[in-house]
Design an enzyme around this catalytic site. Structure first.
Site, short mmCIF file in Angstrom:
data_model
loop_
_atom_site.label_atom_id
_atom_site.label_comp_id
_atom_site.label_asym_id
_atom_site.label_seq_id
_atom_site.Cartn_x
_atom_site.Cartn_y
_atom_site.Cartn_z
N SER A 182 0.81 -1.22 0.00
CA SER A 182 0.00 0.00 0.00
C SER A 182 0.84 1.27 0.00
CB SER A 182 -0.95 -0.01 1.20
OG SER A 182 -0.21 -0.12 2.41
N HIS A 210 -5.16 -3.11 -2.98
CA HIS A 210 -4.79 -2.16 -4.04
C HIS A 210 -4.62 -2.83 -5.41
CE1 HIS A 210 -4.20 1.20 -1.29
NE2 HIS A 210 -3.75 0.29 -0.44
N LYS A 239 -11.58 0.84 -2.31
CA LYS A 239 -10.57 1.55 -3.12
C LYS A 239 -11.04 1.59 -4.57
CE LYS A 239 -7.43 1.14 0.59
NZ LYS A 239 -6.69 0.26 1.45
C1 LIG Z 1 -6.77 0.05 2.87
C2 LIG Z 1 -6.19 -1.28 3.19
C3 LIG Z 1 -6.85 -2.17 4.02
C4 LIG Z 1 -8.09 -1.80 4.78
O1 LIG Z 1 -9.20 -1.78 3.97
P1 LIG Z 1 -10.46 -0.90 4.42
O2 LIG Z 1 -11.57 -1.42 3.59
O3 LIG Z 1 -10.10 0.52 4.11
O4 LIG Z 1 -10.65 -1.12 5.88
C5 LIG Z 1 -6.32 -3.42 4.18
N1 LIG Z 1 -5.18 -3.78 3.57
C6 LIG Z 1 -4.50 -2.94 2.78
C7 LIG Z 1 -3.24 -3.40 2.13
C8 LIG Z 1 -4.97 -1.65 2.58
O5 LIG Z 1 -4.28 -0.80 1.83
#
Ligand SMILES: *Cc1c(COP(=O)(O)O)cnc(C)c1O
Length: 384
Positions: A182, A210, A239
């Site tokens: 991330s 991602h 995302k």
């Molecule tokens: C954003 C993210 C999460 C968390 O996901 P949410 O739906 O925002 O709680 C988990 N793992 C990674 C690698 C992320 O970037």
């Protein structure tokens, strides 16, 4: 309570002194990649809305219609009355996208990892985690009570060394990694990790928050490695899918176990129907036009070429600056020039690697990407 406020005040002062205090900034999103903060409009390079689907009229309409028809909230956990039929539609779609037997939707990605991991491993087991994996993987591992071991980032040889040392004493072993990291944008060697996991009877969990929607025609990072076997494919709806919520795709047996045992599913309210409807609308749009998923990476590559950085392999590009102060100063300067690029500081990234984290989306204009690259080139020149 005076001691309570004194405690909070001292913590804040210590964070301030290290440039590590964080503050919320109310932000409104406008058309395209434009955001508004403190009355100022800027082009955002910090949203994870890689396909801009959270703003798409059909995705908004799907969410609005579901809220109007079914209510704003789920009103109970899924095992009570919160399991709206849209959730099983969504689970079927996610399982098909990931090529698994089944899927389980959670309230968020964070809740997915903190629910899945303790359901599968516990005391007497070992969990091996990539050093740069997301905070919610570490949180899930800590909750599990299993032995937690860190392997060097994207280093299958280190993982193998640790499996040889740790596997024998443990009942079960779980290996967990981000698929797309991330804060770095690089991709885990899922084929090599999968091969090691099969050889040592370890269960591979890939967090593809991602990757879904932006790699391999939207199927995510796992699909870049046709030989990899990834029994636990976790991800988020929040995302590229432009909604909110998380999921785990896996076998029917694993999903059935999660639905009866995962504490973040059993003891948390179900995902609102509007979030499920929005995610389904996004999946429809991607299925109808899979080439849209290639745009964010192409935009990132325009940027890395312009700056002479290693070619981007995902829509996330880090520009590591080192100290928290230098990252904050660079972010402020870019905001003055009309670009919102948030500084990422420890403990989100390791000490000494504070950075600008630039996230590219289909909504970015090439001319703006070139202007940003040139502004960052100038910042790096004056800094060196
Ligand atoms: C954003 C993210 C999460 C968390 O996901 P949410 O739906 O925002 O709680 C988990 N793992 C990674 C690698 C992320 O970037």
């Amino acid at each position: 309570m005076r001691s309570l406020d004194a405690f909070a005040g001292q913590k804040l002062a210590a964070l301030d002194a290290q440039s590590l205090r964080r503050r919320l900034s109310p932000t409104r999103r406008h058309d395209g990649a434009v955001v508004e903060r403190n009355g100022k409009r800027m082009i955002s390079f910090s949203c994870n809305d890689y396909l801009n689907l959270s703003q798409h009229h059909l995705v908004r309409a799907a969410a609005a219609e579901a809220a109007l028809n079914y209510g704003a909230g789920a009103a109970a956990s899924r095992l009570v009355t919160g399991d709206h039929p849209l959730l099983s539609d969504l689970e079927k779609r996610l399982a098909r996208l990931k090529g698994t037997e089944a899927a389980c939707v959670f309230g968020s990605g964070y809740l997915a990892n903190t629910g899945v991991i303790p359901t599968l491993v516990g005391p007497g087991d070992v969990i091996l985690i990539d050093a740069l994996a997301h905070a919610c993987i570490w949180a899930g591992a800590q909750l599990s009570g299993a032995k937690v071991v860190k392997f060097a980032h994207n280093d299958p040889a280190d993982l193998e060394r640790l499996l040889l040392a740790e596997r024998g004493a443990a009942r079960h072993a779980l290996v967990a990694t981000d698929g797309v990291f991330s804060m770095d944008g690089d991709i885990a060697p899922l084929d090599a990790l999968s091969e090691l996991c099969q050889r040592h009877d370890a269960w591979l969990l890939s967090d593809d928050a991602h990757g879904v929607g932006v790699l391999a025609e939207g199927r995510g990072s796992g699909a870049l490695f046709p030989t990899a076997k990834i029994p636990l494919q976790m991800g988020t709806l929040s995302k590229a899918l432009g909604s909110y919520g998380g999921y785990l795709c896996g076998s029917q047996a694993v999903v059935d176990l999660l639905k009866t045992r995962a504490r973040t599913l059993v003891y948390a309210t179900g995902l609102p129907p509007a979030s499920a409807a929005a995610a389904l609308a996004s999946l429809d749009l991607i299925a109808a036009n899979p080439t849209m998923t290639e745009v964010p990476l192409a935009k990132a590559r325009l940027f890395t070429r312009r700056l002479g950085l290693p070619e981007a392999c995902s829509p996330i590009v880090p520009v590591v600056l080192g100290s928290a102060e230098s990252a904050l100063a660079a972010s402020t300067e870019l905001q003055n020039q009309g670009f919102l690029v948030v500084a990422i500081r420890p403990p989100t990234v390791p000490d000494g690697t504070a950075r600008l984290r630039i996230a590219f989306s289909a909504a970015h204009e090439d001319a703006d990407i070139i202007r940003l690259a040139d502004a960052i080139a100038k910042l790096r020149e004056t800094a060196s």
